[in-house]
Scaffold this active site. Structure first.
Site, mmCIF file in Angstrom:
data_model
loop_
_atom_site.group_PDB
_atom_site.id
_atom_site.type_symbol
_atom_site.label_atom_id
_atom_site.label_comp_id
_atom_site.label_asym_id
_atom_site.label_seq_id
_atom_site.Cartn_x
_atom_site.Cartn_y
_atom_site.Cartn_z
ATOM 1 N N HIS A 111 5.155 -10.637 2.170
ATOM 2 C CA HIS A 111 5.617 -9.677 3.171
ATOM 3 C C HIS A 111 6.959 -10.088 3.761
ATOM 4 C CE1 HIS A 111 5.232 -7.604 7.245
ATOM 5 N NE2 HIS A 111 5.058 -6.614 6.389
ATOM 6 N N HIS A 163 10.025 -2.225 15.041
ATOM 7 C CA HIS A 163 9.483 -2.992 13.918
ATOM 8 C C HIS A 163 9.892 -4.469 13.950
ATOM 9 C CE1 HIS A 163 9.010 -3.812 9.452
ATOM 10 N NE2 HIS A 163 7.875 -3.213 9.734
ATOM 11 N N ARG A 189 3.887 -2.911 19.727
ATOM 12 C CA ARG A 189 4.001 -1.486 19.423
ATOM 13 C C ARG A 189 2.658 -0.854 19.057
ATOM 14 N NH1 ARG A 189 6.007 -0.861 14.073
ATOM 15 N NH2 ARG A 189 3.910 -0.256 13.475
ATOM 16 N N ARG A 195 0.812 -1.214 0.000
ATOM 17 C CA ARG A 195 0.000 0.000 0.000
ATOM 18 C C ARG A 195 0.847 1.266 0.000
ATOM 19 N NH1 ARG A 195 -3.455 -0.741 4.364
ATOM 20 N NH2 ARG A 195 -5.031 -1.666 3.023
#
Length: 677
Positions: A420, A581, A549, A390
């Protein structure tokens, strides 16, 4: 049986964004960095409206009887969301005002038109005439499609009450104008235009009102496509982001109600789509606010990436990896080791093949240059380019076509599946036969984001790991349907079951009266089955400690709600200088601990609808290093906030010494590998 209680995903995401806003209020954060947290908050919220709010709006198209059957309450949910956002926007405005006032004490001034000196006014006259006026496009607002997504405008009426737009050219001239004067003086380009609007034959300045429209960012592609059809459809559909269904009109709260009503009718928006805002929109532009060079204390202190102790100085990166697995930690260590890996592969005479999955490709980078060099040198290069990442589709597809033109085999997305995973594989023809070297990471192959995203990556030549990763690429190449994997977790094939087995193993240890622990760090926790498994483990007496997170749908029990032998689930979230991350999963396993890192969160999409890869950590020294880093984050007492049932975002309470984990990790790696340098 009582249904499992879960937090509402969309509400909980807003509490995540609230944690970003809290960092903007933190007095310990340098002033200009606080402005950047406001920029992050604003950017996050824009995407939220373009994606999540768009999806809620689509529920209106579902038949009413079916909505009722499925308990889809789009309007009710939307209303409650907008109420929360309105509260946060009020806090945002107060925070911005406080920061602007504090900046004045540092001789940094953000001016409005009534605080300017004569010299500054003269400067603005010249600057506007030379640089700004030519970009101030005036548009008759007779068609909603003329309002571009995310573009800043002023709206006004002419004498016959027709609506007009005036484009605010922040993309062309920048959002902030530097003014002359002692100290540091800046002005929003918005206010420059307000001040000079008379020269554009517009109504007086007090009748210019700022607006910004957010449009639906989903592409809603058909399901019946082949690979290249998909790429072409995505590429052609990108224009929908500019002309998609409006999802929010953010407007100046001082705008007259008659004008608000006209805009609402013209754009065919509902009441919930009209959102009051302040005088300025697109405050994500604070990312580009100038930092005065003589005020270094207004930004974070410099913490340059550390060279990797083995890879950065290696003359033969393949030999170094073959001798021992290597772990890298970004942004604490230099991303150049990734580039070096591909650069050496591009020029190594023994390398035959390079394979990579690319989720977000940088517009220009040493990595893409290295891949082009490999093609020039006759290497077989196979790249899986995610065409559905995206907001990065256009750039990814552009690079995919460039690689194809230079001879690479480029594969794109498959229907209903995103790739991913963050993986790379290099094959070399050596004396004893083909030799593989792989990289499995938690973050994208992107040098820019590697400076601000906290991630981990493993280099290994382990025969069984590299063989299994080769099968992942076979799946992407459509030469293998299901990979046979005993060590790697590969979604959507075995990741869910493997995690559930590991959790059940901890439950068995707990029931046998042995120590049982689950420690996990991820971006988001949403999947119902994983949440249920964690809650079952907690009830069985397994100690569960999580770092999440983003949003987290699990509802932790309070102490008084725990059953006999049940252990509490303790969850924290860290929002700090870098974006957390990395994903790390640690299971006690009766004392023979098992650890995995990779690209997958405990979200349904990561487990069932994406190609994800997580690797076990087999090297004992790397295991210890990752566990040390994870422990620092578990013990963070400065930036960690507790994710409790009430979503209060309270800071961790502790009597221990203050630990700011991101700084502690940097210091840990520096002391461990560079103490004598």
């Amino acid at each position: 049986m009582k249904e499992m209680a879960l937090k509402h995903r969309d509400h909980n995401w807003l509490f995540f964004n609230e944690r970003v806003l809290l960092e903007a209020q933190c007095q310990d954060t340098p002033l200009l960095e606080r402005l950047k947290f406001l920029a992050i908050f604003s950017s996050n919220l824009d995407e939220y409206f373009k994606v999540r709010i768009s999806q809620l709006r689509q529920l209106k198209k579902v038949d009413k009887s079916l909505r009722k059957k499925l308990d889809l309450k789009g309007n009710k949910t939307l209303k409650s969301i907008l109420e929360l956002i309105a509260e946060q926007q009020t806090v945002f405005g107060k925070t911005l005002s406080a920061i602007v006032e504090e900046l004045k004490t540092e001789q940094v001034f953000i001016h409005t038109d009534n605080t300017l000196s004569q010299n500054q006014l003269q400067f603005i006259d010249t600057y506007f005439d030379k640089e700004v006026a030519k970009h101030c496009e005036q548009i008759a607002l007779d068609n909603p499609s003329k309002i571009k997504d995310g573009q800043l405008y002023f709206v006004c009426q002419n004498e016959d009450e027709k609506l007009h737009l005036l484009k605010i050219p922040s993309n062309e001239v920048g959002r902030f104008v530097s003014l002359p004067g002692e100290g540091h003086h800046y002005m929003f380009i918005d206010d420059v235009i307000r001040l000079k609007s008379a020269s554009l034959s517009l109504m007086p300045v007090q009748q210019l009102y700022a607006i910004k429209l957010s449009r639906d960012a989903e592409l809603y592609l058909d399901d019946d496509y082949t690979d290249m059809d998909l790429v072409d459809k995505i590429y052609q559909s990108l224009g929908q982001r500019k002309s998609g269904q409006p999802t929010r009109l953010l407007y100046d709260a001082t705008m007259p109600t008659t004008l608000v009503s006209q805009l609402k009718e013209l754009l065919q928006l509902g009441k919930v789509d009209m959102v009051k805002g302040g005088k300025y929109h697109n405050l994500s532009d604070f990312f580009s606010f100038p930092a005065p060079k003589d005020k270094p204390h207004l930004v974070y202190d410099q913490r340059p990436p550390l060279p990797h102790f083995a890879l950065s100085s290696s003359n033969d990166i393949f030999k170094t990896i073959a001798e021992k697995d290597q772990i890298v930690h970004f942004p604490y260590q230099d991303f150049k080791v990734i580039e070096k890996f591909i650069q050496q592969a591009a020029n190594d005479l023994k390398v035959t093949t390079i394979k990579m999955s690319l989720y977000r490709i940088a517009k220009e980078s040493a990595l893409t240059d290295a891949l082009l060099t490999a093609l020039k040198n006759g290497k077989k290069v196979l790249l899986f380019v995610e065409a559905q990442a995206r907001f990065d589709e256009q750039n990814n597809i552009k690079w995919g076509r460039i690689f194809e033109e230079h001879g690479a085999t480029v594969l794109y997305s498959v229907p209903n599946i995103k790739v991913h995973s963050k993986i790379a594989l290099v094959e070399r023809a050596v004396t004893e036969g083909p030799k593989r070297y792989v990289y499995i990471g938690t973050g994208n192959f992107n040098a820019k984001t590697a400076k601000i995203y906290s991630d981990h990556g493993l280099f290994t030549a382990h025969k069984k790991i590299t063989k299994e990763l080769a099968q992942v690429f076979q799946v992407l190449e459509r030469t293998l349907i299901i990979p046979k994997s005993k060590r790697l977790m590969i979604s959507p094939f075995n990741t869910r079951n493997k995690f559930l087995e590991l959790i059940q193993q901890e439950i068995r240890f707990a029931k046998a009266g042995k120590t049982a622990k689950i420690t996990a760090k991820m971006n988001s926790l949403e999947d119902r089955k994983m949440i249920k498994a964690i809650q079952d483990a907690s009830e069985a007496g397994v100690s569960v400690r999580l770092i999440v997170r983003g949003f987290c749908r699990l509802v932790p029990k309070a102490e008084h709600e725990l059953k006999p032998n049940e252990k509490p689930i303790y969850i924290t979230s860290i929002i700090d200088r870098y974006l957390e991350h990395g994903r790390i999963y640690l299971f006690h396993n009766g004392g023979d601990e098992q650890m995995f890192i990779g690209s997958a969160d405990w979200m349904t999409r990561n487990l069932d609808r994406r190609i994800e890869v997580l690797t076990p950590i087999l090297d004992p020294t790397i295991f210890t290093e990752l566990k040390d880093i994870l422990t620092l984050q578990l013990n963070d007492t400065v930036k960690a906030r507790v994710l409790d049932a009430e979503d209060n975002n309270h800071k961790v309470k502790s009597n221990r010494n203050n630990i700011r984990s991101q700084y502690a990790i940097y210091d840990y790696l520096k002391e461990k590998y560079h103490a004598n340098s």
